[in-house]
Design a protein around this motif. Structure first.
Motif, PDB file in Angstrom:
ATOM      1  N   LYS A   1       0.833  -1.211   0.000  1.00  0.00           N
ATOM      2  CA  LYS A   1       0.000   0.000   0.000  1.00  0.00           C
ATOM      3  C   LYS A   1       0.862   1.253   0.000  1.00  0.00           C
ATOM      4  N   LEU A   2       1.962   1.231   0.755  1.00  0.00           N
ATOM      5  CA  LEU A   2       2.889   2.366   0.761  1.00  0.00           C
ATOM      6  C   LEU A   2       3.392   2.649  -0.648  1.00  0.00           C
ATOM      7  N   ASP A   3       3.775   1.596  -1.349  1.00  0.00           N
ATOM      8  CA  ASP A   3       4.275   1.758  -2.711  1.00  0.00           C
ATOM      9  C   ASP A   3       3.206   2.384  -3.612  1.00  0.00           C
TER      10      ASP A   3
ATOM     11  N   ASN B   1      13.397  -5.586  -1.700  1.00  0.00           N
ATOM     12  CA  ASN B   1      12.739  -6.764  -2.254  1.00  0.00           C
ATOM     13  C   ASN B   1      13.177  -6.963  -3.705  1.00  0.00           C
ATOM     14  N   PRO B   2      12.897  -8.126  -4.293  1.00  0.00           N
ATOM     15  CA  PRO B   2      13.427  -8.410  -5.626  1.00  0.00           C
ATOM     16  C   PRO B   2      12.695  -7.728  -6.777  1.00  0.00           C
ATOM     17  N   GLY B   3      11.521  -7.187  -6.551  1.00  0.00           N
ATOM     18  CA  GLY B   3      10.729  -6.649  -7.649  1.00  0.00           C
ATOM     19  C   GLY B   3      11.014  -5.191  -7.961  1.00  0.00           C
ATOM     20  N   THR B   4      10.320  -4.684  -8.986  1.00  0.00           N
ATOM     21  CA  THR B   4      10.386  -3.271  -9.353  1.00  0.00           C
ATOM     22  C   THR B   4       9.278  -2.528  -8.624  1.00  0.00           C
ATOM     23  N   SER B   5       9.611  -1.404  -8.022  1.00  0.00           N
ATOM     24  CA  SER B   5       8.618  -0.654  -7.248  1.00  0.00           C
ATOM     25  C   SER B   5       9.119   0.767  -7.040  1.00  0.00           C
ATOM     26  N   VAL B   6       8.227   1.625  -6.573  1.00  0.00           N
ATOM     27  CA  VAL B   6       8.637   2.987  -6.223  1.00  0.00           C
ATOM     28  C   VAL B   6       9.627   2.948  -5.062  1.00  0.00           C
ATOM     29  N   LEU B   7       9.415   2.037  -4.135  1.00  0.00           N
ATOM     30  CA  LEU B   7      10.362   1.880  -3.031  1.00  0.00           C
ATOM     31  C   LEU B   7      11.740   1.488  -3.562  1.00  0.00           C
TER      32      LEU B   7
ATOM     33  N   ALA C   1      15.411   3.406  -3.284  1.00  0.00           N
ATOM     34  CA  ALA C   1      16.647   2.797  -2.804  1.00  0.00           C
ATOM     35  C   ALA C   1      17.783   3.011  -3.796  1.00  0.00           C
ATOM     36  N   VAL C   2      17.494   2.833  -5.077  1.00  0.00           N
ATOM     37  CA  VAL C   2      18.514   3.025  -6.113  1.00  0.00           C
ATOM     38  C   VAL C   2      18.986   4.470  -6.134  1.00  0.00           C
ATOM     39  N   MET C   3      18.058   5.404  -6.085  1.00  0.00           N
ATOM     40  CA  MET C   3      18.421   6.827  -6.144  1.00  0.00           C
ATOM     41  C   MET C   3      19.229   7.259  -4.923  1.00  0.00           C
ATOM     42  N   ALA C   4      18.918   6.687  -3.765  1.00  0.00           N
ATOM     43  CA  ALA C   4      19.602   7.098  -2.530  1.00  0.00           C
ATOM     44  C   ALA C   4      20.981   6.464  -2.394  1.00  0.00           C
ATOM     45  N   ALA C   5      21.155   5.280  -2.974  1.00  0.00           N
ATOM     46  CA  ALA C   5      22.388   4.520  -2.754  1.00  0.00           C
ATOM     47  C   ALA C   5      23.587   5.144  -3.454  1.00  0.00           C
ATOM     48  N   THR C   6      24.718   5.073  -2.783  1.00  0.00           N
ATOM     49  CA  THR C   6      25.987   5.477  -3.391  1.00  0.00           C
ATOM     50  C   THR C   6      26.765   4.260  -3.889  1.00  0.00           C
ATOM     51  N   GLU C   7      26.360   3.081  -3.436  1.00  0.00           N
ATOM     52  CA  GLU C   7      26.981   1.844  -3.895  1.00  0.00           C
ATOM     53  C   GLU C   7      26.027   0.673  -3.644  1.00  0.00           C
ATOM     54  N   PHE C   8      26.421  -0.487  -4.161  1.00  0.00           N
ATOM     55  CA  PHE C   8      25.497  -1.617  -4.174  1.00  0.00           C
ATOM     56  C   PHE C   8      26.220  -2.920  -3.838  1.00  0.00           C
TER      57      PHE C   8
END
Length: 259
Positions: free
Chosen positions: A99-101, A133-139, A143-150
C-alpha cells in the motif's frame, strides 16, 4: 562521507536480508555507526533487529516531507540488548508496504524522497544499508536513487546471476549512468561446496563478467545461517566460534577496504 549501500538482486531467496543484517552487525562491531533500512515487504530485517513494537516506520517519512525521520530510527536489539552503533528504520510486513508503494505513485519527487530524507541524518552514520525486495517498485527506485553503492548477493545459479544482470541494467537506466560508473560488489552467497558443476559455473561466470567487482569473501552454505534466521540473531551471536560466523566478519572488512 556516509556510504549508502543498497543490498539487492532481482531474484528472491539469495540471502539479501541475511547479508544486510549480518554485514550491518559486523560493521558495527568494528566501530562503525550503522543504520539499516527495511524496504522488504516481508519485514525480515525488522524481525531480526527489533521487538516489532516500533511506533513509526519508513513509510511515515516517505509519505510526509515534513516528517522528522529521526523519529523512525530505533536502536537495534541484538541478544536482547540495545546496540549503540547499530540502528534501524523498520518496515512493515504484509500489505502495508504494498500500500505504501501504491500511495507513493502520485507523490511529487516520489523517487527522491528517501534520498532527501537521508540527507538530514547522514552525518550520524558511517554506513546505511538498505534491504530491498526483488521486484520493481517505487520503493526500489528510492533505494537506487539514494544509494551510493550496491551489494548484490547471488547464488551460483543462472536465474540468480540473471537477477544481478537485470538489476545492474535497471540501475543504469534509473541513474542515467554506465555500468563502469556503478560502485558495486557481487557477493557469492549460499554456495554449496559439493555442487561441483554449479561451483565451476558460478566461479567462471563471475571471473569473466565482473573480475574487479566480485567479493573475495564467499558465503558458503552452512546450517548456522538457518539457525540464525530461526532465532532472528546475527550468525556470530548464535555461535561466535563457528567457521561460518567469520564469513561476514571478513566481508565487513572487505567492504571497508573497498571504499
Amino acid at each position: 562521507m556516509t556510504r549508502i549501500i543498497m543490498v539487492g538482486c532481482r531474484k528472491g531467496g539469495v540471502t539479501k536480508t541475511t547479508t544486510t543484517v549480518n554485514l550491518a552487525y559486523e560493521l558495527s562491531q568494528l566501530g562503525n555507526r550503522v543504520l539499516v533500512l527495511d524496504f522488504d515487504g516481508q519485514g525480515d530485517s525488522t524481525k531480526f533487529l527489533t521487538n516489532d513494537d516500533c511506533e513509526y516506520y519508513i513509510g511515515d517519512a516517505l509519505l510526509d516531507r515534513k516528517f522528522d525521520i529521526s523519529k523512525a530510527i530505533y536502536p537495534a536489539i541484538v541478544a536482547n540488548k540495545e546496540q549503540d552503533n547499530l540502528h534501524i528504520i523498520p518496515g512493515r510486513r504484509g500489505d502495508i508496504m504494498t500500500k505504501l508503494d501504491m500511495d507513493m505513485i502520485s507523490l511529487t519527487r516520489r523517487e527522491e524522497r528517501l534520498k532527501l530524507h537521508l540527507s538530514k541524518i547522514t552525518d550520524n552514520y558511517d554506513f546505511i544499508l538498505i534491504d530491498t525486495n526483488p521486484g520493481t517498485s517505487v520503493l526500489g527506485l528510492n533505494a537506487v536513487m539514494a544509494a551510493t553503492e550496491f551489494i548484490f548477493p547471488t547464488e551460483f545459479k543462472e536465474h540468480s546471476l540473471d537477477g544481478v544482470e537485470a538489476l545492474i541494467e535497471h540501475i543504469q537506466d534509473v541513474k542515467f549512468i554506465e555500468e563502469d560508473e556503478i560502485s558495486f560488489l557481487v557477493v557469492a552467497s549460499k554456495i554449496n561446496k559439493t555442487a561441483k558443476k554449479s561451483l565451476a559455473y558460478g566461479q567462471e561466470y563471475l571471473a569473466s563478467r565482473w573480475p574487479n567487482n566480485t567479493a573475495k569473501t564467499i558465503i558458503w552454505d552452512r546450517s548456522l545461517f538457518a539457525e540464525s534466521e530461526y532465532e532472528h540473531e546475527p550468525a556470530s551471536v548464535i555461535n561466535r566460534g563457528h567457521v561460518a560466523a567469520r564469513y561476514y566478519k571478513e566481508l565487513a572488512k572487505e567492504i571497508i577496504a573497498h571504499a
